[in-house]
Enzyme design. Structure first.
Site, PDB file in Angstrom:
ATOM      1  N   GLU A 162      -1.679  16.102  25.721  1.00 55.91           N
ATOM      2  CA  GLU A 162      -2.197  16.446  27.042  1.00 55.91           C
ATOM      3  C   GLU A 162      -2.028  17.936  27.327  1.00 55.91           C
ATOM      4  O   GLU A 162      -2.908  18.583  27.904  1.00 55.91           O
ATOM      5  CB  GLU A 162      -1.473  15.629  28.122  1.00 55.91           C
ATOM      6  CG  GLU A 162      -1.669  14.123  27.978  1.00 55.91           C
ATOM      7  CD  GLU A 162      -0.570  13.446  27.185  1.00 55.91           C
ATOM      8  OE1 GLU A 162      -0.220  12.315  27.518  1.00 55.91           O
ATOM      9  OE2 GLU A 162      -0.072  14.063  26.209  1.00 55.91           O
ATOM     10  N   TRP A 194       2.892   4.979 -16.990  1.00 56.59           N
ATOM     11  CA  TRP A 194       1.767   4.989 -16.055  1.00 56.59           C
ATOM     12  C   TRP A 194       0.791   3.848 -16.329  1.00 56.59           C
ATOM     13  O   TRP A 194       0.321   3.666 -17.449  1.00 56.59           O
ATOM     14  CB  TRP A 194       1.032   6.327 -16.113  1.00 56.59           C
ATOM     15  CG  TRP A 194       1.893   7.479 -15.695  1.00 56.59           C
ATOM     16  CD1 TRP A 194       2.299   8.541 -16.451  1.00 56.59           C
ATOM     17  CD2 TRP A 194       2.481   7.670 -14.401  1.00 56.59           C
ATOM     18  NE1 TRP A 194       3.090   9.379 -15.722  1.00 56.59           N
ATOM     19  CE2 TRP A 194       3.225   8.876 -14.464  1.00 56.59           C
ATOM     20  CE3 TRP A 194       2.459   6.938 -13.211  1.00 56.59           C
ATOM     21  CZ2 TRP A 194       3.932   9.361 -13.357  1.00 56.59           C
ATOM     22  CZ3 TRP A 194       3.161   7.427 -12.127  1.00 56.59           C
ATOM     23  CH2 TRP A 194       3.883   8.616 -12.208  1.00 56.59           C
ATOM     24  N   GLN A 231      12.497  -6.784  -8.455  1.00 54.95           N
ATOM     25  CA  GLN A 231      13.550  -7.439  -7.684  1.00 54.95           C
ATOM     26  C   GLN A 231      13.596  -6.913  -6.247  1.00 54.95           C
ATOM     27  O   GLN A 231      13.712  -7.686  -5.291  1.00 54.95           O
ATOM     28  CB  GLN A 231      14.910  -7.234  -8.355  1.00 54.95           C
ATOM     29  CG  GLN A 231      16.052  -7.932  -7.640  1.00 54.95           C
ATOM     30  CD  GLN A 231      17.369  -7.767  -8.383  1.00 54.95           C
ATOM     31  OE1 GLN A 231      17.415  -7.442  -9.564  1.00 54.95           O
ATOM     32  NE2 GLN A 231      18.473  -8.009  -7.676  1.00 54.95           N
TER      33      GLN A 231
END
Length: 347
Positions: free
Chosen positions: A53, A176, A293
């Site tokens: 604002e 990867w 896990q």
């Protein structure tokens, strides 16, 4: 789309510029309209800096128009003194006659008090325009204040045949599964969330930095579950460069400025204890990138809000199976040869 919705939609677009930089504050956008034209815009850029604002009002060249204007804001204007003065006071001081608000602020310091203050000042207030979209914009902020915990995002990559990692690794670095574009997207995500969480084995196996080096932005707070303090002292996450929270049964070293030990009972509900502690640390969102896990423990506790799963184009044939999320609906998209699955938890 109604005219009020058009301007609130613009507020949301502006607010999104603050993703990852406003914590612990919400993202907020603001538009000021006079005679059917936008005369001012602003968004909250960073905690401690002016709110949306303030920026919008400051951007208006002819301040005399404010007395005849309508101010639109995606979230209820604040009514309390924090690092900056209340936005309500500024709206009242500038004699803006109409305020249109996307949704109420859930923060107990605000929570309707801003609206009440504006109405008491004789201002015409409209609330609940594109409310669902405004809620979605600040899903992290709303989850934090309404559920008293961070917004939790599960993220993992799995091979074409459903494995998250090979059974054995020759080097202490990631294997990867996805392409470079997917990996860069993950780093972008890291700049958007306040924390990143992994388990002990991920640190031991991969020695990750858990940073956002492939995207410009803030590095997340590093969070590690290390029950028996097995993480090697030369691990990259112990470099004290970024705030790091270690959950353990006991301390083995002195705390440093950016390295904090949190002692929890690993015989009890670990996930709930971790989530509660992160709430106390004022962490609004966490991306969970741990091993199977760690991820499964959050799934089993039903403490997650989003799951983002990459499916690579390579098979492992054997290894550690990916977590089991259960029957959920997924949004699917392609990133090169990778498939990205995104699910939301509404349970």
């Amino acid at each position: 789309m109604k005219i009020q919705e058009i301007y609130i939609k613009r507020c949301i677009e502006l607010a999104e510029n603050g993703l990852g930089t406003t914590y612990p504050n919400p993202m907020v956008g603001c538009v000021i309209v006079y005679d059917g034209k936008i005369i001012g815009e602003g968004w909250h850029r960073k905690a401690g800096e002016p709110h949306a604002e303030v920026n919008a009002i400051n951007s208006v060249k002819d301040k005399t128009l404010l007395k005849k204007a309508t101010i639109y804001v995606s979230l209820e204007p604040c009514s309390h003194f924090g690092k900056t003065p209340p936005c309500c006071n500024l709206i009242i001081a500038n004699k803006i006659p109409k305020v249109v608000i996307g949704t109420i602020d859930p923060n107990e310091k605000v929570a309707g008090k801003g609206i009440k203050k504006l109405i008491e000042a004789g201002i015409q207030v409209t609330v609940g325009v594109l409310e669902e979209a405004c809620f979605e914009l600040n899903k992290r902020f709303f989850t934090f204040h309404n559920k008293k915990r961070p917004y939790l995002i599960l993220k993992w990559a799995e091979s074409k045949d459903g494995f998250i990692a090979p059974m054995e690794k020759l080097e202490k670095k990631p294997v990867w599964i996805t392409n470079g574009f997917s990996r860069q997207l993950v780093h972008k995500w890291r700049t958007e969330e306040q924390g990143i969480l992994v388990g002990t084995q991920t640190v031991i196996d991969d020695n990750p930095k858990l940073d956002a080096r492939d995207w410009r932005g803030n590095n997340p707070v590093r969070i590690v579950l290390d029950q028996n303090n097995r993480i090697p002292e030369d691990s990259q996450i112990l470099d004290n460069q970024v705030k790091t929270i270690l959950f353990s049964k006991f301390k083995t070293a002195a705390e440093k400025e950016n390295t904090i030990f949190e002692i929890i009972d690993f015989e009890q509900n670990v996930v709930q204890q971790v989530v509660q502690s992160l709430y106390e640390h004022q962490i609004q969102s966490v991306i969970i990138e741990g091993g199977r896990q760690t991820l499964q423990s959050f799934i089993d506790a039903n403490l997650w809000d989003e799951a983002r799963i990459f499916v690579g184009n390579i098979p492992f044939n054997s290894g550690i199976k990916a977590p089991i999320l259960g029957k959920k609906q997924f949004e699917k998209s392609l990133i090169g040869t990778d498939e990205l699955l995104i699910s939301r938890n509404y349970d």
